[in-house]
Design a protein around this motif. Structure first.
Motif, PDB file in Angstrom:
ATOM      1  N   THR A 170       0.845  -1.189   0.000  1.00 48.28           N
ATOM      2  CA  THR A 170       0.000   0.000   0.000  1.00 48.28           C
ATOM      3  C   THR A 170       0.871   1.226   0.000  1.00 48.28           C
ATOM      4  O   THR A 170       2.003   1.210   0.476  1.00 48.28           O
ATOM      5  CB  THR A 170      -0.911   0.033   1.243  1.00 48.28           C
ATOM      6  OG1 THR A 170      -0.109   0.011   2.409  1.00 48.28           O
ATOM      7  CG2 THR A 170      -1.853  -1.163   1.250  1.00 48.28           C
ATOM      8  N   ALA A 171       0.345   2.300  -0.530  1.00 44.75           N
ATOM      9  CA  ALA A 171       1.107   3.542  -0.611  1.00 44.75           C
ATOM     10  C   ALA A 171       0.955   4.335   0.674  1.00 44.75           C
ATOM     11  O   ALA A 171      -0.143   4.582   1.142  1.00 44.75           O
ATOM     12  CB  ALA A 171       0.628   4.374  -1.792  1.00 44.75           C
ATOM     13  N   ALA A 172       2.094   4.734   1.281  1.00 42.19           N
ATOM     14  CA  ALA A 172       2.079   5.602   2.453  1.00 42.19           C
ATOM     15  C   ALA A 172       2.315   7.014   1.953  1.00 42.19           C
ATOM     16  O   ALA A 172       3.443   7.451   1.805  1.00 42.19           O
ATOM     17  CB  ALA A 172       3.157   5.186   3.445  1.00 42.19           C
ATOM     18  N   TYR A 173       1.247   7.736   1.685  1.00 50.68           N
ATOM     19  CA  TYR A 173       1.363   9.005   0.991  1.00 50.68           C
ATOM     20  C   TYR A 173       1.977  10.064   1.886  1.00 50.68           C
ATOM     21  O   TYR A 173       1.825  10.063   3.097  1.00 50.68           O
ATOM     22  CB  TYR A 173      -0.001   9.458   0.463  1.00 50.68           C
ATOM     23  CG  TYR A 173      -0.473   8.590  -0.654  1.00 50.68           C
ATOM     24  CD1 TYR A 173      -1.428   7.599  -0.439  1.00 50.68           C
ATOM     25  CD2 TYR A 173       0.083   8.711  -1.919  1.00 50.68           C
ATOM     26  CE1 TYR A 173      -1.841   6.782  -1.466  1.00 50.68           C
ATOM     27  CE2 TYR A 173      -0.330   7.887  -2.948  1.00 50.68           C
ATOM     28  CZ  TYR A 173      -1.291   6.933  -2.716  1.00 50.68           C
ATOM     29  OH  TYR A 173      -1.676   6.112  -3.747  1.00 50.68           O
ATOM     30  N   GLU A 174       2.695  10.995   1.223  1.00 48.87           N
ATOM     31  CA  GLU A 174       3.398  12.040   1.940  1.00 48.87           C
ATOM     32  C   GLU A 174       2.413  13.016   2.572  1.00 48.87           C
ATOM     33  O   GLU A 174       1.414  13.396   1.963  1.00 48.87           O
ATOM     34  CB  GLU A 174       4.309  12.809   0.978  1.00 48.87           C
ATOM     35  CG  GLU A 174       5.512  12.019   0.544  1.00 48.87           C
ATOM     36  CD  GLU A 174       6.421  11.690   1.719  1.00 48.87           C
ATOM     37  OE1 GLU A 174       6.789  12.608   2.466  1.00 48.87           O
ATOM     38  OE2 GLU A 174       6.738  10.513   1.886  1.00 48.87           O
ATOM     39  N   PRO A 175       2.660  13.459   3.813  1.00 48.36           N
ATOM     40  CA  PRO A 175       1.787  14.457   4.440  1.00 48.36           C
ATOM     41  C   PRO A 175       1.960  15.818   3.804  1.00 48.36           C
ATOM     42  O   PRO A 175       2.868  16.057   3.029  1.00 48.36           O
ATOM     43  CB  PRO A 175       2.283  14.469   5.897  1.00 48.36           C
ATOM     44  CG  PRO A 175       3.719  14.028   5.810  1.00 48.36           C
ATOM     45  CD  PRO A 175       3.753  13.030   4.678  1.00 48.36           C
ATOM     46  N   ALA A 176       1.104  16.749   4.168  1.00 48.62           N
ATOM     47  CA  ALA A 176       1.110  18.063   3.549  1.00 48.62           C
ATOM     48  C   ALA A 176       2.406  18.815   3.776  1.00 48.62           C
ATOM     49  O   ALA A 176       2.784  19.662   2.991  1.00 48.62           O
ATOM     50  CB  ALA A 176      -0.069  18.885   4.080  1.00 48.62           C
ATOM     51  N   GLU A 177       3.103  18.518   4.904  1.00 47.57           N
ATOM     52  CA  GLU A 177       4.320  19.241   5.199  1.00 47.57           C
ATOM     53  C   GLU A 177       5.537  18.629   4.497  1.00 47.57           C
ATOM     54  O   GLU A 177       6.670  18.974   4.816  1.00 47.57           O
ATOM     55  CB  GLU A 177       4.557  19.304   6.707  1.00 47.57           C
ATOM     56  CG  GLU A 177       4.782  17.946   7.375  1.00 47.57           C
ATOM     57  CD  GLU A 177       3.485  17.316   7.850  1.00 47.57           C
ATOM     58  OE1 GLU A 177       2.425  17.685   7.299  1.00 47.57           O
ATOM     59  OE2 GLU A 177       3.530  16.472   8.752  1.00 47.57           O
ATOM     60  N   SER A 178       5.324  17.719   3.550  1.00 49.19           N
ATOM     61  CA  SER A 178       6.431  17.122   2.796  1.00 49.19           C
ATOM     62  C   SER A 178       7.267  18.207   2.131  1.00 49.19           C
ATOM     63  O   SER A 178       6.751  19.241   1.729  1.00 49.19           O
ATOM     64  CB  SER A 178       5.865  16.187   1.726  1.00 49.19           C
ATOM     65  OG  SER A 178       6.874  15.775   0.844  1.00 49.19           O
ATOM     66  N   PRO A 179       8.596  17.990   1.981  1.00 45.90           N
ATOM     67  CA  PRO A 179       9.456  18.989   1.349  1.00 45.90           C
ATOM     68  C   PRO A 179       9.049  19.335  -0.078  1.00 45.90           C
ATOM     69  O   PRO A 179       9.391  20.393  -0.574  1.00 45.90           O
ATOM     70  CB  PRO A 179      10.840  18.325   1.374  1.00 45.90           C
ATOM     71  CG  PRO A 179      10.769  17.374   2.519  1.00 45.90           C
ATOM     72  CD  PRO A 179       9.352  16.871   2.523  1.00 45.90           C
ATOM     73  N   GLU A 180       8.328  18.443  -0.741  1.00 44.21           N
ATOM     74  CA  GLU A 180       7.910  18.699  -2.117  1.00 44.21           C
ATOM     75  C   GLU A 180       6.418  18.452  -2.260  1.00 44.21           C
ATOM     76  O   GLU A 180       5.864  17.544  -1.650  1.00 44.21           O
ATOM     77  CB  GLU A 180       8.643  17.772  -3.092  1.00 44.21           C
ATOM     78  CG  GLU A 180      10.117  18.051  -3.241  1.00 44.21           C
ATOM     79  CD  GLU A 180      10.751  17.124  -4.262  1.00 44.21           C
ATOM     80  OE1 GLU A 180      11.492  17.619  -5.123  1.00 44.21           O
ATOM     81  OE2 GLU A 180      10.496  15.918  -4.200  1.00 44.21           O
ATOM     82  N   SER A 181       5.773  19.240  -3.105  1.00 44.45           N
ATOM     83  CA  SER A 181       4.390  18.973  -3.473  1.00 44.45           C
ATOM     84  C   SER A 181       4.383  17.885  -4.544  1.00 44.45           C
ATOM     85  O   SER A 181       5.419  17.595  -5.148  1.00 44.45           O
ATOM     86  CB  SER A 181       3.739  20.243  -4.022  1.00 44.45           C
ATOM     87  OG  SER A 181       4.323  20.589  -5.274  1.00 44.45           O
ATOM     88  N   PRO A 182       3.229  17.275  -4.812  1.00 46.32           N
ATOM     89  CA  PRO A 182       3.171  16.276  -5.898  1.00 46.32           C
ATOM     90  C   PRO A 182       3.632  16.843  -7.237  1.00 46.32           C
ATOM     91  O   PRO A 182       4.307  16.159  -8.007  1.00 46.32           O
ATOM     92  CB  PRO A 182       1.694  15.884  -5.919  1.00 46.32           C
ATOM     93  CG  PRO A 182       1.221  16.126  -4.524  1.00 46.32           C
ATOM     94  CD  PRO A 182       1.969  17.352  -4.068  1.00 46.32           C
ATOM     95  N   GLU A 183       3.259  18.107  -7.516  1.00 44.10           N
ATOM     96  CA  GLU A 183       3.673  18.717  -8.785  1.00 44.10           C
ATOM     97  C   GLU A 183       5.187  18.915  -8.836  1.00 44.10           C
ATOM     98  O   GLU A 183       5.817  18.688  -9.879  1.00 44.10           O
ATOM     99  CB  GLU A 183       2.969  20.071  -8.971  1.00 44.10           C
ATOM    100  CG  GLU A 183       1.459  19.975  -9.128  1.00 44.10           C
ATOM    101  CD  GLU A 183       0.732  19.849  -7.787  1.00 44.10           C
ATOM    102  OE1 GLU A 183       1.403  19.904  -6.720  1.00 44.10           O
ATOM    103  OE2 GLU A 183      -0.496  19.697  -7.797  1.00 44.10           O
ATOM    104  N   GLU A 184       5.784  19.361  -7.727  1.00 39.82           N
ATOM    105  CA  GLU A 184       7.235  19.579  -7.689  1.00 39.82           C
ATOM    106  C   GLU A 184       7.989  18.264  -7.823  1.00 39.82           C
ATOM    107  O   GLU A 184       9.016  18.184  -8.499  1.00 39.82           O
ATOM    108  CB  GLU A 184       7.618  20.276  -6.384  1.00 39.82           C
ATOM    109  CG  GLU A 184       7.144  21.715  -6.287  1.00 39.82           C
ATOM    110  CD  GLU A 184       7.316  22.295  -4.899  1.00 39.82           C
ATOM    111  OE1 GLU A 184       7.401  21.497  -3.936  1.00 39.82           O
ATOM    112  OE2 GLU A 184       7.365  23.530  -4.767  1.00 39.82           O
TER     113      GLU A 184
END
Length: 248
Positions: free
Chosen positions: A7-21
């Motif tokens: 399963t994917a452990a998705y990055e929280p909002a405070e991740s160093p990069e956004s999905p677009e970045e």
């Protein structure tokens, strides 16, 4: 070594990069990103979150190969995965990055490297964040760099090549470095069609660096080699993508 990925452990909002970045950085370093289907890129432009994990690795006699799984969560609850192959073509050489839409393409590319599949000689971490991987640094040489810049710009055939202002700036260069960023004949498009991408980095008198990106290809009506020069890697990649699309 294959790392189980259930399963994917998705990055929280405070991740160093956004999905677009994260997507932009992945495509920016991948040598064959211009081959990805447009519909896949459009889907990922609207992703809500992402996860990256090390999937497999092999290191032996100065050669290495790692594969990474990048998964994006979309607004409709579905997920899209891209597979990244990282390897060095020669012992001690600079690593290259490639990206694929499915495991079959990944396995086909991996089989060409001459390394055993998924049989590393040491254990590696199950999860590695890609922003921790350092970018290669230039090793400059002082060897008539201004003349090298002049000759590079002179052989460029694209109408949107760098202008006279850039030529004047590079006439002051004190050193330069040439790096082959992409070039494996036969991997891009139809048989006989090849692209090679070079970065020409220049060191200026004030200590700053600037680069030109040279695309050498055979996507011409008569199959001859053609040289184009651009101010950025993104512009060079876009040009490669447009020519690949026209060649079909």
């Amino acid at each position: 070594m294959s790392v189980p990925y259930e399963t994917a452990a998705y990055e929280p909002a405070e991740s160093p990069e956004s999905p677009e970045e994260h997507l932009a950085r992945l495509l920016g370093r991948a040598l064959n990103s211009f081959e990805l289907p447009d519909e896949v890129i459009r889907q990922l432009d609207c992703a809500l979150a992402y996860d990256s994990s090390l999937h497999s690795a092999h290191h032996s006699a100065g050669l290495h190969r790692e594969t990474y799984r990048h998964t994006w969560l979309l607004a409709d609850g579905s997920a899209v995965t891209l597979w990244e192959l990282v390897h060095n073509p020669a012992p001690g050489g600079v690593q290259e990055h490639e990206v694929y839409v499915d495991q079959e393409e990944l396995q086909a590319a991996t089989s060409q490297l001459g390394l055993p599949p998924d049989t590393p000689v040491f254990e590696t971490p199950a999860l590695m964040r890609l922003w921790a991987i350092p970018e290669p640094r230039h090793v400059f040489a002082s060897d008539d760099s201004a003349d090298h810049a002049r000759r590079l710009l002179r052989r460029a055939e694209n109408p949107d090549r760098p202008d006279a202002g850039t030529a004047a700036l590079l006439a002051t260069a004190t050193a330069h470095a040439i790096t082959q960023a992409f070039g494996r004949p036969g991997r891009a498009g139809r048989a006989g069609l090849s692209y090679t991408l070079y970065e020409h980095a220049f060191l200026l008198p004030d200590g700053t660096e600037t680069s030109l990106w040279e695309v050498e290809h055979t996507a011409t009506p008569d199959g001859r080699h053609m040289c184009e020069v651009y101010m950025s890697r993104a512009a060079a990649r876009d040009a490669m993508e447009r020519r690949a699309a026209r060649q079909g």
